[in-house]
Scaffold this motif. Structure first.
Motif, PDB file in Angstrom:
ATOM      1  N   ASP A 104     -10.280  48.830  33.596  1.00 14.66           N
ATOM      2  CA  ASP A 104      -9.427  48.846  32.408  1.00 14.66           C
ATOM      3  C   ASP A 104      -8.232  47.936  32.687  1.00 14.66           C
ATOM      4  N   ASP A 105      -8.101  46.849  31.922  1.00 16.31           N
ATOM      5  CA  ASP A 105      -7.029  45.874  32.133  1.00 16.31           C
ATOM      6  C   ASP A 105      -5.762  46.201  31.358  1.00 16.31           C
ATOM      7  N   SER A 106      -5.362  47.449  31.326  1.00 16.13           N
ATOM      8  CA  SER A 106      -4.146  47.852  30.619  1.00 16.13           C
ATOM      9  C   SER A 106      -2.968  47.889  31.585  1.00 16.13           C
ATOM     10  N   ARG A 107      -1.850  47.327  31.167  1.00 20.49           N
ATOM     11  CA  ARG A 107      -0.627  47.342  31.982  1.00 20.49           C
ATOM     12  C   ARG A 107       0.084  48.673  31.781  1.00 20.49           C
ATOM     13  N   ALA A 108       0.617  49.241  32.893  1.00 15.97           N
ATOM     14  CA  ALA A 108       1.317  50.525  32.811  1.00 15.97           C
ATOM     15  C   ALA A 108       2.369  50.608  33.906  1.00 15.97           C
ATOM     16  N   LEU A 109       3.403  51.379  33.666  1.00 13.94           N
ATOM     17  CA  LEU A 109       4.430  51.670  34.660  1.00 13.94           C
ATOM     18  C   LEU A 109       4.000  52.936  35.392  1.00 13.94           C
TER      19      LEU A 109
ATOM     20  N   SER B  62       4.636  55.975  47.657  1.00 17.81           N
ATOM     21  CA  SER B  62       5.959  56.229  48.234  1.00 17.81           C
ATOM     22  C   SER B  62       6.980  56.697  47.198  1.00 17.81           C
ATOM     23  N   GLY B  63       6.587  56.767  45.903  1.00 13.37           N
ATOM     24  CA  GLY B  63       7.466  57.268  44.856  1.00 13.37           C
ATOM     25  C   GLY B  63       8.201  56.183  44.085  1.00 13.37           C
ATOM     26  N   ASP B  64       7.994  54.914  44.414  1.00 17.33           N
ATOM     27  CA  ASP B  64       8.645  53.821  43.699  1.00 17.33           C
ATOM     28  C   ASP B  64       7.952  53.570  42.362  1.00 17.33           C
ATOM     29  N   GLN B  65       8.716  53.139  41.353  1.00 18.14           N
ATOM     30  CA  GLN B  65       8.124  52.743  40.081  1.00 18.14           C
ATOM     31  C   GLN B  65       7.659  51.297  40.195  1.00 18.14           C
ATOM     32  N   VAL B  66       6.392  51.049  39.879  1.00 17.34           N
ATOM     33  CA  VAL B  66       5.819  49.709  39.937  1.00 17.34           C
ATOM     34  C   VAL B  66       4.966  49.483  38.691  1.00 17.34           C
ATOM     35  N   VAL B  67       4.684  48.212  38.395  1.00 18.52           N
ATOM     36  CA  VAL B  67       3.857  47.863  37.252  1.00 18.52           C
ATOM     37  C   VAL B  67       2.415  47.714  37.718  1.00 18.52           C
ATOM     38  N   SER B  68       1.515  48.433  37.066  1.00 17.08           N
ATOM     39  CA  SER B  68       0.085  48.327  37.328  1.00 17.08           C
ATOM     40  C   SER B  68      -0.518  47.416  36.273  1.00 17.08           C
ATOM     41  N   GLU B  69      -1.318  46.438  36.714  1.00 17.68           N
ATOM     42  CA  GLU B  69      -1.963  45.515  35.794  1.00 17.68           C
ATOM     43  C   GLU B  69      -3.351  45.989  35.359  1.00 17.68           C
ATOM     44  N   SER B  70      -3.963  46.907  36.141  1.00 24.99           N
ATOM     45  CA  SER B  70      -5.293  47.401  35.793  1.00 24.99           C
ATOM     46  C   SER B  70      -5.579  48.707  36.519  1.00 24.99           C
ATOM     47  N   THR B  71      -6.620  49.409  36.041  1.00 21.36           N
ATOM     48  CA  THR B  71      -7.086  50.646  36.664  1.00 21.36           C
ATOM     49  C   THR B  71      -8.602  50.566  36.773  1.00 21.36           C
ATOM     50  N   PHE B  72      -9.123  50.934  37.949  1.00 23.92           N
ATOM     51  CA  PHE B  72     -10.564  50.928  38.184  1.00 23.92           C
ATOM     52  C   PHE B  72     -11.035  52.368  38.311  1.00 23.92           C
ATOM     53  N   TYR B  73     -12.063  52.740  37.539  1.00 21.07           N
ATOM     54  CA  TYR B  73     -12.625  54.089  37.546  1.00 21.07           C
ATOM     55  C   TYR B  73     -14.008  54.050  38.194  1.00 21.07           C
ATOM     56  N   THR B  74     -14.256  54.975  39.116  1.00 21.98           N
ATOM     57  CA  THR B  74     -15.560  55.064  39.775  1.00 21.98           C
ATOM     58  C   THR B  74     -15.764  56.489  40.284  1.00 21.98           C
TER      59      THR B  74
END
Length: 99
Positions: free
Chosen positions: A32-37, A42-54
């Motif tokens: 899934d190529d959805s961007r998300a915060l 480690s608890g830091d907020q980062v930007v995710s560019e995609s999610t892989f499900y398996t």
């Protein structure tokens, strides 16, 4: 499961600081190529560019900071979350958040 990735699982570093990895066989899943915060391990907020499900049997391969080779680029694992349905008998899976 229409996509495939390979994972270079980070297994540690040697005394000179070189990263040791083990490369997996192709893993089927859904990308899934959805961007998300998101929050990293480690608890830091980062930007995710995609999610892989398996399937959750692959969870050990997706250690934080491991490299995931996608069809058109390489990404780094931010975190891996297990979705276990317990006694409901629904499809168990993992969601791998990637940079």
């Amino acid at each position: 499961m229409v996509h495939q990735v390979t994972v270079e699982t980070k297994t540690g570093e040697d005394s000179w600081g070189n990263v040791n990895t083990v490369t997996s066989d192709p893993i089927p899943g859904f990308l899934d190529d959805s961007r998300a915060l998101v929050r990293s391990a480690s608890g830091d907020q980062v930007v995710s560019e995609s999610t892989f499900y398996t399937g959750k049997e692959h969870a050990a391969l997706f250690a934080p900071e491991s490299l995931v080779n996608l069809p058109d680029q390489a990404s780094t694992v931010i975190r891996c979350k297990t979705a276990d349905s317990g006694p409901l008998d629904l499809p168990d899976h993992i969601a791998v958040t990637l940079t």
